[in-house]
Design a protein around this motif. Structure first.
Motif, short mmCIF file in Angstrom:
data_model
loop_
_atom_site.label_atom_id
_atom_site.label_comp_id
_atom_site.label_asym_id
_atom_site.label_seq_id
_atom_site.Cartn_x
_atom_site.Cartn_y
_atom_site.Cartn_z
N TYR A 39 -11.79 -6.60 1.79
CA TYR A 39 -11.80 -5.86 0.52
C TYR A 39 -11.63 -4.39 0.87
O TYR A 39 -12.48 -3.80 1.54
N SER A 40 -10.52 -3.80 0.44
CA SER A 40 -10.25 -2.38 0.68
C SER A 40 -9.11 -1.99 -0.27
O SER A 40 -8.58 -2.84 -0.98
N PRO A 41 -8.69 -0.72 -0.25
CA PRO A 41 -7.52 -0.36 -1.06
C PRO A 41 -6.24 -1.06 -0.59
O PRO A 41 -5.26 -1.11 -1.32
N GLY A 42 -6.23 -1.59 0.63
CA GLY A 42 -5.07 -2.32 1.13
C GLY A 42 -4.67 -1.90 2.51
O GLY A 42 -5.23 -0.96 3.09
N PRO A 43 -3.68 -2.59 3.09
CA PRO A 43 -3.28 -2.32 4.47
C PRO A 43 -2.71 -0.93 4.68
O PRO A 43 -2.92 -0.34 5.74
N GLU A 44 -2.02 -0.38 3.70
CA GLU A 44 -1.47 0.97 3.86
C GLU A 44 -2.60 1.98 4.01
O GLU A 44 -2.55 2.86 4.87
N ALA A 45 -3.63 1.85 3.18
CA ALA A 45 -4.77 2.77 3.25
C ALA A 45 -5.57 2.59 4.54
O ALA A 45 -6.16 3.55 5.04
N ASP A 46 -5.58 1.37 5.07
CA ASP A 46 -6.35 1.09 6.28
C ASP A 46 -5.61 1.45 7.57
O ASP A 46 -6.23 1.56 8.63
N ALA A 47 -4.31 1.61 7.48
CA ALA A 47 -3.52 1.90 8.68
C ALA A 47 -3.94 3.24 9.28
O ALA A 47 -4.13 4.23 8.58
N GLY A 48 -4.12 3.25 10.56
CA GLY A 48 -4.40 4.50 11.27
C GLY A 48 -5.85 4.88 11.38
O GLY A 48 -6.17 5.92 11.94
N ARG A 98 -9.42 -4.03 -3.25
CA ARG A 98 -8.68 -5.24 -3.61
C ARG A 98 -8.84 -6.23 -2.46
O ARG A 98 -8.83 -5.84 -1.30
N PRO A 99 -8.97 -7.51 -2.76
CA PRO A 99 -9.04 -8.48 -1.67
C PRO A 99 -7.65 -8.80 -1.12
O PRO A 99 -6.69 -8.93 -1.89
N TRP A 100 -7.56 -8.86 0.21
CA TRP A 100 -6.30 -9.23 0.86
C TRP A 100 -6.58 -9.99 2.14
O TRP A 100 -7.67 -9.92 2.69
N ALA A 124 -1.31 -11.41 2.85
CA ALA A 124 -1.08 -11.54 1.40
C ALA A 124 -2.23 -10.89 0.62
O ALA A 124 -3.33 -10.73 1.13
N TRP A 125 -1.93 -10.56 -0.63
CA TRP A 125 -2.95 -10.14 -1.58
C TRP A 125 -3.64 -11.39 -2.13
O TRP A 125 -3.05 -12.46 -2.17
#
Length: 152
Positions: A39-48, A98-100, A124-125
């Motif tokens: 659960y996070s804003p998504g992979p783009e936000a988690d990158a880095g 969001r869950p992914w 996937a989302w």
């Protein structure tokens, strides 16, 4: 489009497929394609960047995730276990997460004994209708929210 940033595959959110049913989630879990939920804003936000332990403020060596595979002692249907796992962090939805689904390499454990992952591959989302299906199954088939220790 997939880019790599700090060991995390960066996938554009619009390109990720969406899983809409517990049955499909069970297929992905059984195949090993999607062994974790986050659960996070998504992979783009988690990158880095890695996850942070909120109580200590320490940066952890990976991104925290919720494992989806049922343990060996679990004899109920996998969908029951998955419903429980999806519902474990629903409070995060109120915080904008969001869950992914994802896969990755476990490098350590976080403060709640959750796996910390690197080399993340977004899968996937998780659709809102899957979350609702999980909530319904969790509350109807399991004793959701039961106390861990009961007087005997």
């Amino acid at each position: 489009m997939v880019e790599h940033d700090g060991g995390i595959s960066r996938v554009m959110a619009a390109e990720m497929p969406t899983v809409r049913t517990l049955a499909h989630l069970a297929e992905l879990t059984r195949s090993g394609e999607a062994p974790y939920l986050r659960y996070s804003p998504g992979p783009e936000a988690d990158a880095g960047h890695s996850s942070t332990d909120h109580e200590s403020g320490l940066t952890m060596p990976g991104v925290s995730a919720n494992p989806l595979a049922a343990p060996g002692w679990w004899t109920l249907p996998l969908e029951d276990w998955l419903a429980r796992r999806v519902c474990q962090y629903l409070r995060e939805l109120d915080e904008g997460a969001r869950p992914w689904l994802l896969s990755g390499t476990r490098v350590d454990f976080g403060p709640d004994n959750e796996p910390l992952l690197v080399d993340i591959r977004p899968v996937a989302w998780v659709a809102p209708e899957l979350v609702e299906q999980a909530r319904e199954r969790y509350t109807s088939r399991l004793d959701a929210g039961a106390a861990t220790h009961r007087d005997r």
